[in-house]
Design a protein around this motif. Sequence first.
Motif, PDB file in Angstrom:
ATOM      1  N   ILE A 194      -3.214   4.932  -1.628  1.00 19.60           N
ATOM      2  CA  ILE A 194      -4.051   5.684  -0.700  1.00 19.60           C
ATOM      3  C   ILE A 194      -3.735   7.156  -0.985  1.00 19.60           C
ATOM      4  CG2 ILE A 194      -4.640   6.158   1.702  1.00 19.60           C
ATOM      5  CD1 ILE A 194      -3.435   3.410   2.403  1.00 19.60           C
ATOM      6  N   GLU A 248      -1.166  -0.602  -4.075  1.00 22.85           N
ATOM      7  CA  GLU A 248      -2.527  -0.149  -3.777  1.00 22.85           C
ATOM      8  C   GLU A 248      -2.446   1.284  -3.244  1.00 22.85           C
ATOM      9  OE1 GLU A 248      -5.903  -0.933  -0.363  1.00 22.85           O
ATOM     10  OE2 GLU A 248      -4.623  -2.608  -0.978  1.00 22.85           O
ATOM     11  N   GLU A 299      -9.373  16.350  -1.764  1.00 21.18           N
ATOM     12  CA  GLU A 299     -10.243  15.320  -2.345  1.00 21.18           C
ATOM     13  C   GLU A 299     -10.991  15.831  -3.565  1.00 21.18           C
ATOM     14  OE1 GLU A 299     -13.689  12.096  -1.035  1.00 21.18           O
ATOM     15  OE2 GLU A 299     -12.966  13.588   0.417  1.00 21.18           O
ATOM     16  N   ASP A 303     -11.811   3.054  -7.690  1.00 20.86           N
ATOM     17  CA  ASP A 303     -12.365   3.653  -6.481  1.00 20.86           C
ATOM     18  C   ASP A 303     -11.300   3.620  -5.390  1.00 20.86           C
ATOM     19  OD1 ASP A 303     -14.094   4.780  -4.685  1.00 20.86           O
ATOM     20  OD2 ASP A 303     -15.062   2.885  -4.153  1.00 20.86           O
ATOM     21  N   PHE A 304     -10.347   4.548  -5.499  1.00 24.22           N
ATOM     22  CA  PHE A 304      -9.247   4.582  -4.548  1.00 24.22           C
ATOM     23  C   PHE A 304      -9.707   5.139  -3.205  1.00 24.22           C
ATOM     24  CE2 PHE A 304      -6.760   5.401  -8.605  1.00 24.22           C
ATOM     25  CZ  PHE A 304      -6.338   4.091  -8.720  1.00 24.22           C
ATOM     26  N   ARG A 305      -9.008   4.739  -2.155  1.00 24.15           N
ATOM     27  CA  ARG A 305      -9.225   5.375  -0.865  1.00 24.15           C
ATOM     28  C   ARG A 305      -8.628   6.772  -0.911  1.00 24.15           C
ATOM     29  NH1 ARG A 305      -6.559   3.608   4.983  1.00 24.15           N
ATOM     30  NH2 ARG A 305      -7.324   5.444   6.142  1.00 24.15           N
ATOM     31  N   ILE A 306      -9.401   7.769  -0.529  1.00 24.65           N
ATOM     32  CA  ILE A 306      -8.942   9.156  -0.528  1.00 24.65           C
ATOM     33  C   ILE A 306      -9.093   9.717   0.882  1.00 24.65           C
ATOM     34  CG2 ILE A 306      -9.283  11.484  -1.452  1.00 24.65           C
ATOM     35  CD1 ILE A 306     -10.442  10.203  -3.979  1.00 24.65           C
ATOM     36  N   VAL A 307      -8.010  10.296   1.383  1.00 25.89           N
ATOM     37  CA  VAL A 307      -8.025  10.965   2.685  1.00 25.89           C
ATOM     38  C   VAL A 307      -7.978  12.458   2.418  1.00 25.89           C
ATOM     39  CG1 VAL A 307      -6.862  11.265   4.890  1.00 25.89           C
ATOM     40  CG2 VAL A 307      -6.834   9.022   3.760  1.00 25.89           C
ATOM     41  N   ASN A 308      -9.048  13.152   2.755  1.00 23.60           N
ATOM     42  CA  ASN A 308      -9.149  14.571   2.420  1.00 23.60           C
ATOM     43  C   ASN A 308      -8.284  15.421   3.347  1.00 23.60           C
ATOM     44  OD1 ASN A 308     -10.125  16.898   1.087  1.00 23.60           O
ATOM     45  ND2 ASN A 308     -11.636  17.216   2.711  1.00 23.60           N
ATOM     46  N   ARG A 327       0.849  -1.196   0.000  1.00 23.99           N
ATOM     47  CA  ARG A 327       0.000   0.000   0.000  1.00 23.99           C
ATOM     48  C   ARG A 327       0.885   1.246   0.000  1.00 23.99           C
ATOM     49  NH1 ARG A 327      -2.430  -1.874   5.503  1.00 23.99           N
ATOM     50  NH2 ARG A 327      -0.180  -2.194   5.633  1.00 23.99           N
ATOM     51  N   GLU A 355      -1.107   1.449   8.137  1.00 25.41           N
ATOM     52  CA  GLU A 355      -2.126   1.453   7.095  1.00 25.41           C
ATOM     53  C   GLU A 355      -1.529   1.586   5.695  1.00 25.41           C
ATOM     54  OE1 GLU A 355      -5.744   3.738   7.825  1.00 25.41           O
ATOM     55  OE2 GLU A 355      -4.984   4.177   9.847  1.00 25.41           O
ATOM     56  N   ARG A 365     -10.586  13.998  -7.146  1.00 32.57           N
ATOM     57  CA  ARG A 365     -11.716  13.388  -7.854  1.00 32.57           C
ATOM     58  C   ARG A 365     -11.937  14.055  -9.211  1.00 32.57           C
ATOM     59  NH1 ARG A 365     -14.034   9.530  -5.113  1.00 32.57           N
ATOM     60  NH2 ARG A 365     -13.946   9.488  -2.812  1.00 32.57           N
TER      61      ARG A 365
END
Length: 300
Positions: A46, A44, A51, A66-71, A19, A90, A55
């Motif tokens: 992150i 993978e 955000e 559909d990636f994990r996004i941390v704003n 990750r 993580e 996007r």
Amino acid sequence: MIRDFDEMLSIVKSNKTMRIAVAAAQDKDVLEAVTSAAKMKLAEPILVGDEEAIRSFLRDMDIPYDFRIVNEPDVINAAKTAVSLVKEGEADFLMKGLIQTADIMRAVLDKDNGLRTDSLISHVMVYKTDSYDKLLFLTDGGINVAPNLEQKIKILENAITVCKAMGLDKIYVSVLAGAESVNPKIPATVDADALANMKDRWSQLNTVVEGPVALDLAISKQACHHKGYKGEGGGNADVLLVPYYEVGNALGKSLTYFANAKSAGIIMGAKVPIVLVSRADTSETKLLSIALGSIVANYK
């Protein structure tokens, strides 16, 4: 032993998918690279950053992942958050997005919340040219400007770790200088000689360190024959340890622009590898650098 980048990619695909936390990911080039890496199951992502902007880029590029996004719109805080994801388990390694190198490294090296180790931060580039029959590891042409002897030891240890991650068993290091003679007036030759004489240290890593060595004798068996050079690693170097930043920088760019070498690069010395890519890097270099970071993260 991985001898080229195609083989490296195959190995990474067969490994556990690592990750990668991308700091300030709102950058088109970076998003294209991590998307390709995800598609090939090299890593993978992150995505840490703005955000809305991330996007928007993904929509414009018609990327369905559909990636994990941390704003975290603030780039400094984005770097801190990406580092925190690694510390908390993580994420397995880092990548620089739309942020200054100094800012992400400040987060990495933070005494309380960073990823510091006893090692020295250094840059390792890996090159493959048609004229050399294996991968060539070059260090340090990106971070340390004029390292002293103790720093060169740590730079070399970082490079050896990358070599081990790439499957090398016995490693041959050439400590570069302008000639093979030790001259007290030329510090590079003095340091090279000192490094080469630390035989017990390097033997524990199954590594042969020779120096001072001129570039031709490091990579050309023909040159070794003509000049009567008898070093064990002569003409067969895996690692080129340069004396100064300018040497590594110029040599690396020469390989890229004159020899059309493929390349990948990472920052070593923190708890995890760090992928730093430039806008001048090709999309292939960005992808290969992510793959290199993944294989080292998996090894560590």
